[in-house]
Structure formats: structure tokens, C-alpha cells
Design an enzyme around this catalytic site. Structure first.
Site, short mmCIF file in Angstrom:
data_model
loop_
_atom_site.label_atom_id
_atom_site.label_comp_id
_atom_site.label_asym_id
_atom_site.label_seq_id
_atom_site.Cartn_x
_atom_site.Cartn_y
_atom_site.Cartn_z
N ARG A 1 26.07 83.98 -8.58
CA ARG A 1 26.14 84.91 -7.45
C ARG A 1 27.42 84.60 -6.67
O ARG A 1 27.48 83.66 -5.89
CB ARG A 1 24.90 84.71 -6.57
CG ARG A 1 24.73 85.74 -5.47
CD ARG A 1 23.71 85.23 -4.47
NE ARG A 1 24.30 84.23 -3.59
CZ ARG A 1 23.64 83.17 -3.10
NH1 ARG A 1 22.39 82.95 -3.43
NH2 ARG A 1 24.26 82.32 -2.30
N TYR B 1 26.82 75.87 2.41
CA TYR B 1 26.09 75.04 1.45
C TYR B 1 26.70 75.02 0.05
O TYR B 1 26.30 74.22 -0.79
CB TYR B 1 24.63 75.50 1.34
CG TYR B 1 24.45 76.96 0.95
CD1 TYR B 1 24.51 77.38 -0.38
CD2 TYR B 1 24.18 77.93 1.91
CE1 TYR B 1 24.34 78.70 -0.73
CE2 TYR B 1 24.00 79.25 1.57
CZ TYR B 1 24.08 79.64 0.24
OH TYR B 1 23.92 80.96 -0.10
N HIS C 1 23.92 85.18 -0.43
CA HIS C 1 22.61 85.69 -0.83
C HIS C 1 22.41 87.12 -0.34
O HIS C 1 21.99 88.00 -1.09
CB HIS C 1 21.52 84.78 -0.28
CG HIS C 1 20.13 85.27 -0.55
ND1 HIS C 1 19.59 85.29 -1.81
CD2 HIS C 1 19.17 85.76 0.28
CE1 HIS C 1 18.37 85.78 -1.75
NE2 HIS C 1 18.08 86.07 -0.50
#
Length: 369
Positions: free
Chosen positions: A260, A273, A264
Site C-alpha cells: 500500500r 510508523y 491507510h
């Protein structure tokens, strides 16, 4: 991991999948150019949707950037009669099934519950709840068995279900329960996970100590792991799995290893992160560039075709921009029209209560204050 196209476009033979692709005519130069165009188009729509959300035109957007091959491949691997049950990120699958991108954007704008007929396009409306795709898909597949459209030997009749969900959803209890039902009743369903490495901020390495493809084997469900950035590997693996399910062979699990590239959703900040070095590593495995390199090696693509695809993609992005900016918000009272197929006294009472509430804000001339 099964791979037919390397990051540099090099083609690796695979006896079983090559036979499937050749028999179905899925790997001709014309088809390959079509997959390239599809991926370019859906990426442009995806990027424009992110722009529209930043402009306040969408409430949220879940990008599929970097997952184009995993989605275009799976969408084109299915037959017309197959039924697909997607999550909220399957924009490439929707494109392959003939669903216009603006219908997706209307949902994320909050004015539509799904602007297509699932019976006509054989694609279920987007499902937001993680893992909910799996039990719905298995239930539909068991219904197909009872309808007598599985294992008849007629390729135009036999039908299977493709259940799509992410690596994070694979950890949900609904998926395990669906494995149980699918295995017990040999349901004609293919479980398809796009392992994009991150369940929001939790890496796959924390979710599982073994490859996700191994999870289904405890139920006796065969599985395969493919390179999800390789459109040919996805095509071959998913078509093989669906053919088996349709013929009465029972469920199959396919894990597509991809990445990805965006956050998100637009409410997420992946930089908090995810290391930049990891993103760069996966950027070099880009599915669109990979297919272009392969076509160049075959001598089946030129700059004129690439430029034409880019121009069409830009036009699509502008169409989406103007369509969404030009939309009017629907009358809120319409939310009471379709909770049930037939009129319901509780819904009718709620409608009247809402209308009475709105009427409080009307001035003496009947206009809203």
C-alpha cells in the site's frame, strides 16, 4: 511465491499458469496493453480522489495506490457470471467489472450507498466492516450450490464467488468462521487477500508468524502465494482458483503479496510508523512500470501508446473532478426511503419526527433560516 513478471519486466515461464493464461487468451499483447491502460486509468482516478478529499469534496478516501496489478488481475480473472464481494479499497476490481469511478467517489462523499446494481454487474457493494466480506461470500457460494450452478461442466453456467479482503481483515474471526463453513460444505469460493504489508499501523509480521497463505491449510483449504505486483501471476492464480471452485473443487485461498504505497486512508499519516526506505524499496517494484518494461521487451508498446494512456487518464481525473464539484447534496429525508423494501411504521414515525424537527427552523414565509 509465484512470479511471472520480475520488477525489470523479465518473463519467467510457469507451466501450469502459462497454460491457463494461454487457453483463456488472457496474455495476448492486446490484453497486456489493456491491463496497462486499466492500471494507468485507475491510478489517475485514485490520485484525483485523494485530491478531492483534501479539497473537502469527499469525507474520506481509501487509496489503492501500488495495488493496481493485484486488483486489475483479480478483476479480469473472474468470469462474467462470477460474483465478487469487495472491501472498500477494490477500485481496480470495480473498474475491471465495469463500475465507473465516480460511483465509488459518490459513496465516499456520503450521498450514495453504492451506485450500481450488484445483480447486473455481479459485484457486491463496498463493505466497510473488516472481514464481513468472507461470511457473505461463503453464504452466497452455498446458495449457488443449491441453485445447481456449480460443477455442471458448462463453463457458461458454473459460477464461483471471489471474496476480497486485506491482510488485517484476515485476522478477524469472521474469516476463520468462513473457512470452516467453506471447507465443511466445499463451497465454490475463492478467498483473495491482498497483503499490502500494513493493517493501518500494524505490520504483517506482527499479525502472523507464517505466510498468510498458510492460514487456510488447517481447514484443508489449498492455498497459493503470488506476487501481487505481477498482473500475470495474479491473473493466472485467481483464474485457476476460480475454475477449480466452479467445477466443484471447493474453496481456495490466494494471497497476493503487494504494498500500500499511500496511507491507510486520508485520515491516516503513514510517515509516523512506516520507514521511507521501505516505501522506496517497494516503489522499485511498481506494477505499472513492471508491465510496461515487459511490453517494451516484447516490442508491443511505444511512446505514442503510453502518451495516449496518460492523456486518457488525465481526462478521467478531470471528469471526476468536475463531476464531484458539480454535485448537489441530496434531500436528507431520502434516508428514510429505503431501509426496508416495504413501508415500516417505525421508519415512517422517524421520518415524521425528522420533518417536524426541520420545520422548527422555517420562518414565516416557509424558507429555511
Amino acid at each position: 511465491m509465484v512470479q511471472l513478471l520480475g520488477p525489470d519486466g523479465t518473463r519467467t515461464p510457469h507451466e501450469q499458469l502459462d497454460a491457463v493464461l494461454e487457453e483463456a487468451g488472457l496474455a495476448t499483447p492486446e490484453r497486456l496493453r489493456g491491463y496497462y491502460r486499466d492500471m494507468v486509468m485507475i491510478r489517475a482516478a485514485d490520485l484525483e480522489a485523494t485530491n478531492l478529499q483534501r479539497q473537502g469534496q469527499l469525507g474520506l478516501w481509501a487509496s489503492a495506490l501500488g495495488q493496481e496489478a493485484a486488483q486489475i488481475g483479480a478483476g479480469h480473472a473472474s468470469r462474467e457470471q462470477d460474483y465478487l464481494v469487495p472491501t472498500y479499497r477494490e477500485h481496480g476490481v470495480a473498474w475491471a467489472r465495469g463500475i465507473e469511478p465516480w460511483r465509488l467517489l459518490e459513496m465516499f462523499r456520503g450521498i450514495s450507498h453504492g451506485g450500481w446494481d450488484p445483480n447486473e454487474l455481479r459485484t457486491h457493494p463496498y463493505m466497510i466492516v473488516l472481514g464481513s466480506q468472507a461470511p457473505h461470500a461463503v453464504g452466497y457460494a452455498m446458495g449457488l450450490q443449491r441453485d445447481g450452478v456449480v460443477g455442471t461442466g458448462d463453463s457458461a453456467t458454473d459460477t464461483a464467488v471471489l471474496a476480497l479482503f486485506g491482510d488485517g481483515a484476515s485476522s478477524e474471526g469472521e474469516v476463520s468462521e468462513s473457512f470452516t463453513f467453506a471447507a465443511s460444505f466445499q463451497a465454490p469460493v475463492v478467498f483473495y487477500t491482498q497483503n499490502n504489508q500494513w493493517a493501518i499501523s500494524v505490520p504483517t509480521s506482527v499479525q502472523t508468524r507464517v505466510p498468510l497463505a498458510q492460514r487456510s491449510r488447517g481447514w484443508g483449504i489449498p492455498s497459493v502465494r503470488v506476487d501481487g505486483n505481477d498482473v500475470l501471476a495474479v491473473l493466472g492464480a485467481v483464474r485457476t482458483a476460480l475454475d477449480s471452485a466452479r467445477s466443484g473443487g471447493g474453496p481456495v485461498f490466494v494471497e497476493a503479496l503487494t504494498y500500500r504505497m499511500a496511507a491507510h486512508t486520508t485520515s491516516d499519516d503513514a510517515s509516523r510508523y512506516r520507514p521511507a526506505a521501505e516505501e522506496q524499496e517497494w516503489a522499485e517494484k511498481d506494477p505499472i512500470l513492471r508491465l510496461r518494461r515487459h511490453l517494451e521487451q516484447l516490442g508491443e508498446i511505444d511512446e505514442a501508446f503510453v502518451a495516449r494512456c496518460d492523456e486518457e487518464a488525465h481526462d478521467l481525473a478531470m471528469q471526476l473532478h468536475h463531476h464531484i464539484h458539480g454535485m448537489e447534496d441530496p434531500d436528507p429525508v431520502r434516508m428514510f426511503d429505503h431501509p426496508y423494501a416495504e413501508p415500516h411504521p417505525i421508519v415512517d414515525a422517524e421520518r415524521e419526527e425528522y420533518l417536524a424537527y426541520v420545520a422548527q427552523f422555517e420562518d414565516e414565509e416557509g424558507t429555511s433560516a
